[in-house]
Design an enzyme around this catalytic site. Structure first.
Site, PDB file in Angstrom:
ATOM      1  CE  LYS A   1      -4.367  -1.501   0.398  1.00  0.00           C
ATOM      2  NZ  LYS A   1      -5.495  -1.080  -0.452  1.00  0.00           N
TER       3      LYS A   1
ATOM      4  CB  SER B   1      -0.615  -7.983  -0.716  1.00  0.00           C
ATOM      5  OG  SER B   1      -1.458  -8.690   0.167  1.00  0.00           O
TER       6      SER B   1
END
Length: 317
Positions: A49, A299
């Site tokens: 992110k 991720s």
């Protein structure tokens, strides 16, 4: 569209971590393929992110930076935007559901953002955020539907392909679709024949159903351990996914935990449930990967280990 990914990479490459690519002979043996794990759990703030958040906030005009930014997030985008804002001297307000991970809430505050809590329903986040925008004039940096965020997220697969070359498949988690959209843009722009596969929890399968029916379905009461994937696709991500993603598959909660266990026990890698969903998809055998070169975007690694260490401490004599 690849030029957007390349532009984002030029903007953020000196600030982000160039995350490692891991391999496992045991994983290759199980899948009968050559697997390359892009470890975004080693990214700043512990997830991919940060790439999108820093690209988005760096792209704002001086006037908008002065007003401050806002987002809604269960944790990883919250932390990423908080750090990115702090680095460029911009005020950040983060709307978080009251059931968000305590470790993610604490980290978001530590990075200097103001945290505002909301209810646990997906619409609660948006309503609370919009009310604050109306009152204070903040600029929304949406966690997945913002195009600058999407292009920033795509730099993870861009790095992966640049380092190891062309792939036959690339697997990535899917929640709001920002990472999957960015991955699809970067991958199809670099090697058109690579198949891009999104992986979603079966208990939060709105993207899967939306993709299959070519009709948008919002997420409703997502009950999954993968807290970062409890959100709906956006208008931008849905469009990009329909155009550039080859397939979306779903995995069970048990398969997600099994993937986490494999990463922890066999590769000594701490990965959160959302981050392990892509590997769960590879291990599910829903797609034949024999003799293929397979990229897997891991991720994030922001898992709360409080209970784990509490149990260990209780055994100390």
């Amino acid at each position: 569209m690849l030029e957007k990914i390349e532009g984002a990479y030029s903007r953020i490459k000196n600030t982000i971590n160039k995350t490692p690519i891991m391999t496992s002979s045991k994983l290759d043996q199980i899948v009968k393929a050559n697997c390359f794990l892009k470890m975004e759990s080693f990214q700043r703030t512990g997830s991919f992110k940060f790439r999108g958040a820093f690209n988005a906030i760096s792209s704002l005009s001086p006037k908008l930076k002065t007003k401050g930014v806002i987002t809604h997030s269960s944790g990883n985008h919250a932390q990423a935007l908080s750090l990115a804002a702090k680095m460029v001297g911009v005020k950040a307000v983060i709307v978080m559901p009251e059931n968000a991970s305590k470790i993610k809430i604490a980290a978001t505050k530590d990075y200097g953002a103001k945290v505002v809590f909301c209810g646990t329903k997906p619409e609660d986040r948006e309503e609370t955020t919009q009310a604050l925008i109306n009152k204070y004039g903040y600029t929304l940096i949406h966690p997945s539907n913002n195009l600058d965020v999407i292009h920033g997220q795509g730099t993870a697969s861009y790095e992966l392909i640049k380092e190891i070359g062309e792939l036959d498949f690339i697997f990535t988690p899917c929640g709001g679709g920002g990472l999957l959209s960015g991955t699809a843009i970067a991958t199809k722009g670099s090697c058109v024949n690579t198949k891009v596969i999104g992986v979603e929890p079966r208990n939060a399968d709105d993207a899967y159903r939306s993709f299959k029916d070519k009709k948008f379905y919002p997420v409703v009461n997502p009950n999954t351990i993968a807290d970062g994937l409890r959100v709906s696709l956006g208008t931008n991500t849905f469009k990009i996914i329909l155009e550039h993603v080859d397939d979306i598959i779903t995995v069970s909660e048990e398969e997600i935990v099994n993937a986490m266990e494999f990463l922890w026990s066999r590769m000594k890698l701490v990965v959160e449930p959302s981050g392990a969903v892509s590997l769960a998809g590879v291990l599910s055998e829903k797609i034949n990967l024999e003799n293929q070169r397979v990229g897997i975007i891991i991720s994030g690694g922001n898992v709360d280990l409080t209970d784990f260490f509490y149990l260990i401490r209780t055994k100390i004599v």
